[in-house]
Write an enzyme that holds these catalytic residues in place. Structure first.
Site, mmCIF file in Angstrom:
data_model
loop_
_atom_site.group_PDB
_atom_site.id
_atom_site.type_symbol
_atom_site.label_atom_id
_atom_site.label_comp_id
_atom_site.label_asym_id
_atom_site.label_seq_id
_atom_site.Cartn_x
_atom_site.Cartn_y
_atom_site.Cartn_z
ATOM 1 C CB THR A 135 -11.940 5.194 3.286
ATOM 2 O OG1 THR A 135 -11.684 5.053 4.695
ATOM 3 C CG2 THR A 135 -10.617 5.491 2.595
ATOM 4 C CE1 TYR A 181 -9.801 0.643 1.982
ATOM 5 C CE2 TYR A 181 -9.626 2.134 3.850
ATOM 6 C CZ TYR A 181 -10.392 1.494 2.903
ATOM 7 O OH TYR A 181 -11.759 1.692 2.877
#
Length: 385
Positions: A135, A181
């Site tokens: 990401t 995350y």
């Protein structure tokens, strides 16, 4: 005519084990692989709604080249066997909606780190190539965000453009659980990199910068939980479909770039078919030309939706909400996310093509066609007292 890679070598048909094949990115990648290549796909996921059109009927031209295996990688003994059957594993499985990062931090960390460990281990032990989806969040905050508000250096790209091989990864304090995350994703990247260095794992890491298009996320109460909060684009789509004001978290000041899913999938196909150029690399995949603040994104989406739906925008098009009110305690954010494109351009010759207006028009046309009627029915239903 035989298909050739970027160096003119013939491309051999591959068997690809795709984990998370039933999601947004997986569904578009499966479509591309079926319609334009001879490769086979072992599609692994818990749901297959987004790829159903590729699996049936048997008369499809690619019948037999894609098989669906319903499994959860958390606890399924079939995983290693499927990885062994393939030449390449692509791992797309993740919890990747910001609303979950600080409300379900344990699930977020387990999903993005612990559950990915066996995949990396099986690829390494069986000498299988791995393309792992990470990401852009691993970059965290920009260096520029720590400068005084009026510093002219904030305008200097050296302080905010994100480079795979140079930019630091800067996260907020531990109590800001939004970073659970990014931190889990960064640690699995470091583990994969270490497997490459110590055990010769052939890997490619992909850092997506806001990939946008049809089938993204869900619309709450229609094909996802009513109280669910998807990512910004689906959140705004949901508001537009319901004729509600778009909620701007902390005034929508954060800056983002958006890339069309079909452009991004071209990049992934280049990685799949050019291992000599992609192995050992980390790639930003985004579109720096499509940079806007979240507020500007909302304004453009309101215009585009009005065009595709033929409906007038709501009288109050946007409202500001605090991040605490919207996401709960422990939320934090990165100010800007602008990818440097040097490495992917040099290695794979890839450049995104689709403008922000065009990708929003394509996506909102799909959203309107898919959901408008269902939402009208939901709104018309009287609520039981």
């Amino acid at each position: 005519m035989a298909r050739v890679d970027l160096d003119g070598n013939p491309i051999k048909p591959l068997t690809i084990c795709m984990i998370g094949a039933g999601g947004f990115i997986g569904s578009h990648l499966c479509e591309k692989l079926m319609s334009e290549t001879p490769h086979k796909v072992l599609a692994l996921d818990v749901y297959n709604d987004k790829i159903k059109h590729l699996l049936e009927p048997d008369s499809l031209p690619w019948a037999g080249r894609i098989t669906f295996h319903r499994l959860n990688i958390k606890h399924d003994s079939r995983l290693e066997g499927l990885i062994k059957m393939a030449d390449l594993t692509i791992n797309l499985a993740a919890i990747c909606t910001p609303a979950d990062y600080n409300t379900r931090p344990l699930d977020t960390i387990y999903s993005n780190f612990i559950d990915a460990l066996p995949v990396v281990k099986y690829c390494s032990e069986n000498n299988k190539r791995l393309i792992h989806f990470s990401t852009c969040e691993v970059y965290g905050k920009t260096i520029g965000s720590f400068l005084p508000k009026d510093s002219p250096l904030r305008k200097d790209p050296a302080y905010y453009v994100l480079k795979e091989d140079e930019s630091p990864c800067i996260f907020g304090p531990i109590e800001k659980q939004r970073w659970s995350y990014a931190c889990a994703k960064q640690l699995i990247e470091r583990l994969i990199y270490a497997e490459g260095a110590e055990n010769d794992l052939e890997f490619t890491i992909v850092r997506p910068f806001n990939w946008i298009g049809p089938r993204m996320d869900f619309i709450p109460g229609i094909d996802g939980p009513s109280e669910g909060v998807p990512r910004v684009l689906a959140c705004f789509s949901n508001n537009l479909l319901r004729g509600e004001p778009l909620k701007l978290v902390d005034g929508g000041q954060s800056q983002r770039t958006f890339v069309y899913i079909k452009d991004a999938i071209e990049a992934v196909l280049l990685m799949i078919e050019n291992p000599a150029r992609a192995n050992g690399q980390i790639f930003n995949v985004g579109n720096p030309s499509n940079e806007v603040t979240v507020r500007q994104l909302a304004e453009i989406m309101i215009q585009v939706y009005s065009k595709v739906s033929g409906e007038q925008p709501p009288e109050t098009p946007t409202i500001d909400v605090s991040s605490k009110e919207f996401y709960g305690e422990g939320y934090d954010d990165s100010d800007k996310r602008i990818p440097d494109m040097t490495i992917i351009n040099r290695q794979l010759g890839w450049n995104p093509k689709t403008s922000l207006w065009d990708l929003l028009e394509s996506t909102l046309t799909y959203q309107h066609r898919t959901y408008a009627e269902a939402i009208k029915k939901v709104i018309a239903k009287p609520v039981a007292s």
